[in-house]
Design an enzyme around this catalytic site. Structure first.
Site, mmCIF file in Angstrom:
data_model
loop_
_atom_site.group_PDB
_atom_site.id
_atom_site.type_symbol
_atom_site.label_atom_id
_atom_site.label_comp_id
_atom_site.label_asym_id
_atom_site.label_seq_id
_atom_site.Cartn_x
_atom_site.Cartn_y
_atom_site.Cartn_z
ATOM 1 N N GLU A 298 0.906 -1.084 0.069
ATOM 2 C CA GLU A 298 -0.037 0.007 0.125
ATOM 3 C C GLU A 298 0.905 1.117 0.001
ATOM 4 O OE1 GLU A 298 -1.606 3.160 0.437
ATOM 5 O OE2 GLU A 298 -1.769 2.529 2.606
ATOM 6 N N CYS A 332 -3.886 9.876 5.102
ATOM 7 C CA CYS A 332 -3.617 8.793 4.594
ATOM 8 C C CYS A 332 -4.723 8.547 3.382
ATOM 9 C CB CYS A 332 -3.768 7.499 5.390
ATOM 10 S SG CYS A 332 -3.802 5.951 4.723
#
Length: 595
Positions: A298, A332
């Protein structure tokens, strides 16, 4: 009629009983976690009371200690060891021993572990958020939104659906194997390794840990050198919860260090989950390839925030500012590129400018600031370079937020909330991941144009599309190359923990969260067995038994057509031929050749 009435009464009684059972609180024990050494009560020892001045141009790999400090004040917090390769190998070996015991645990025991954690989190929200705030510079509100709520949602989802998705899943056995049962089983992999980033220190530890432990694995988590202080405290919570359910010691471990520590972890576990930058992600892949260790990455994001001309502008402007500035660069999957239809462009940027001018940045624990410090050293310099490049190419700063009182040692840890207009894709600000409180806003003319602009990026993590027509927003989002899309909202996907999370292109691959993330912690095993054992067993037809008969291929050819022919008459004709071959006296091919 009487029978139907009885069924209705029984169903109603069952529903009432279920409701009454919900009113009975579960028996969940409390755990005691020592937090005396992490509370900022003004009574720290001299060693932990000075302002930390990190050396510039340092080489962390050569250091033996991870130094920890508050980015908002530069107040020293302490240090943790940078573990060597041998020490990491030992930690993983201990986790592997513990996992062999835990793999036999019941889902009842695993759910109790989750409930204990959930109870502690709810009862100690302020403590958890304060520790996250001190270690990363984010505000208490941002810590609650990004750390507490997402983690509680994940635990609740696992409690509700986790066992269901880890039970064997039966599949169609097909035409040729109709006498068989086909299923998929999900077994623990062993020890999962996770290397997590600094932006959400609480959730980034709990997210992989919850999935790994609930699916029967052990896990060793290497926390970021920029958030080791908080990570090591959060580890105490996990340890206490594991002990409360009688789980083996060392099932979960948290390790600290730099690149060498992370490299050692990659080469010693059964799967690696990495959250971080594309550059480090490529290094992880190279190291994992040596042992063929599976990887989930990720990585970075440059998410597009698209505003069509038929929206409620003040409403969307408020969401846009939150999307860009949340956590002062701790965001994020935060929005980093804003595309606004030309017909509402002027109104939108004026609304955004008004909001941003009201935003102030300062020490987050003071409680009166919207934004806190940047966690990374010298990151404000990178942000300023991106802004300077845009200004040199014709962009303009429309608005900036303000600073509160900053201590001299922490000035470099802040960057003012900034709105930039007249931007285009020749600017680094629109191409490189900023990870900071900057809003570059670009206008577009048509839906086709904005899709092209959104896809003009090496990243592909997420997007948000706003329109008064939900159909229009869906059509735009469907054409954007990314793994996460929000329609008329921002970041709502992550609060739906049933959904997988991850990206494409330089944003990585693989998924965590949701069914996909849970099963990614498993060895996925296909199993076939006899459906009516022992009455019907697999038997090789005589024409294709060794030695193969002369008409063996004729039999096989007819069998294929009987099973898979496109119309019923061809299949019936082939079936007759199959039966005919089976009843014939067959001559082995080898015997015919010898003649």
């Amino acid at each position: 009629m009487a029978f139907l009435f009885s069924l209705i009464v029984l169903a109603f009684a069952y529903a009432i009983c279920r409701f009454l059972l919900m009113l009975i609180p579960p028996n969940v024990p409390s755990i005691d976690v020592d937090a005396s050494d992490v509370l900022d009560d003004g009574n720290q020892t001299p060693d932990n009371s000075f302002i930390y001045i990190p050396p510039r141009g340092r080489t962390p790999q050569s250091e033996t200690k991870v130094q920890c400090y508050e980015p908002a004040t530069m107040k020293y917090l302490g240090y943790f060891p940078a573990l060597s390769r041998a020490e990491v190998d030992e930690r993983v070996a201990q986790a592997r021993k513990a996992q062999k015991v835990w793999a036999k645990s019941s889902f009842k025991q695993r759910r109790q572990f989750l409930r204990i954690l959930l109870k502690y989190i709810i009862e100690h929200q302020e403590l958890i958020c304060e520790i996250s705030s001190r270690d990363t510079g984010k505000t208490m509100v941002d810590a609650s939104l990004g750390e507490i709520m997402t983690t509680c949602e994940k635990i609740t989802w696992l409690l509700s659906e986790g066992e269901k998705w880890l039970k064997p899943e039966y599949r169609s056995s097909g035409r040729s194997m109709i006498h068989k049962k086909a299923k998929v089983e999900f077994h623990p992999l062993g020890v999962v390794g996770a290397i997590v980033s600094w932006n959400y220190p609480f959730h980034n530890i709990f997210n992989p840990m919850l999935a790994a432990v609930f699916s029967g694995n052990g896990i060793v988590i290497k926390v970021s050198e920029n958030a080791s202080w908080s990570g090591c405290f959060y580890f105490r919570i996990i340890q206490a919860a594991l002990a409360a359910v009688g789980a083996p010691e060392n099932l979960v471990d948290v390790i600290t260090g730099f690149a060498e520590t992370g490299e050692a972890l990659v080469s010693s576990v059964d799967k690696i989950i990495f959250v971080g930058s594309p550059g480090v992600g490529r290094m992880i892949m190279r190291n994992a390839s040596k042992t063929l260790t599976p990887v989930t990455l990720e990585l970075g994001g440059k998410d597009a925030f698209i505003v069509c001309d038929d929206v409620d502008v003040p409403h969307v402007a408020q969401i846009a500012v939150r999307a860009a500035l949340q956590s002062s660069g701790q965001n994020c999957a935060g929005a980093e590129r804003f595309y606004v239809h030309r017909d509402i462009y002027a109104l939108f940027v004026s609304q955004v400018a008004k909001i941003v001018k009201s935003v102030s940045a300062g020490p987050p624990l003071a409680g009166k600031y919207d934004m806190g410090a940047l966690c990374l050293l010298e990151h404000s310099e990178k942000l300023q370079n991106l802004v300077n490049d845009a200004l040199d190419k014709g962009a303009e700063i429309l608005a900036r937020g303000s600073f509160g009182h900053l201590s001299e040692g922490a000035v470099d840890q802040y960057f003012p909330p900034t709105v930039i207009v007249n931007v285009n894709h020749t600017m680094k600000l629109m191409q490189e991941e900023a990870f900071g409180p900057i809003m570059p806003i670009m206008k577009f003319n048509t839906d086709e144009e904005v899709v092209k602009l959104a896809n003009d990026s090496r990243y592909g993590l997420g997007c948000a599309v706003f329109s008064g027509s939900q159909h229009r927003a869906r059509e735009i989002a469907a054409q954007i190359q990314c793994g996460v899309a929000a329609i008329n909202d921002f970041a709502s996907n992550y609060m739906c923990q049933s959904l997988p999370f991850g990206g494409v292109k330089d944003s990585g691959f693989g998924r965590f969260a949701g069914v996909e993330g849970l099963r990614a912690c498993c060895l996925v095993k296909s199993v076939v067995e006899d459906r009516w054992w022992p009455y019907i067993k697999t038997k090789i037809p005589k024409p294709i038994q060794y030695p193969v008969a002369e008409n063996g291929f004729e039999f096989q050819e007819s069998l294929v057509e009987a099973l898979y022919g496109l119309n019923i008459w061809d299949r019936l004709r082939a079936l007759v031929n199959v039966l005919k071959v089976l009843t014939e006296q067959n001559t082995p091919v080898s015997s015919r050749r010898n003649d």
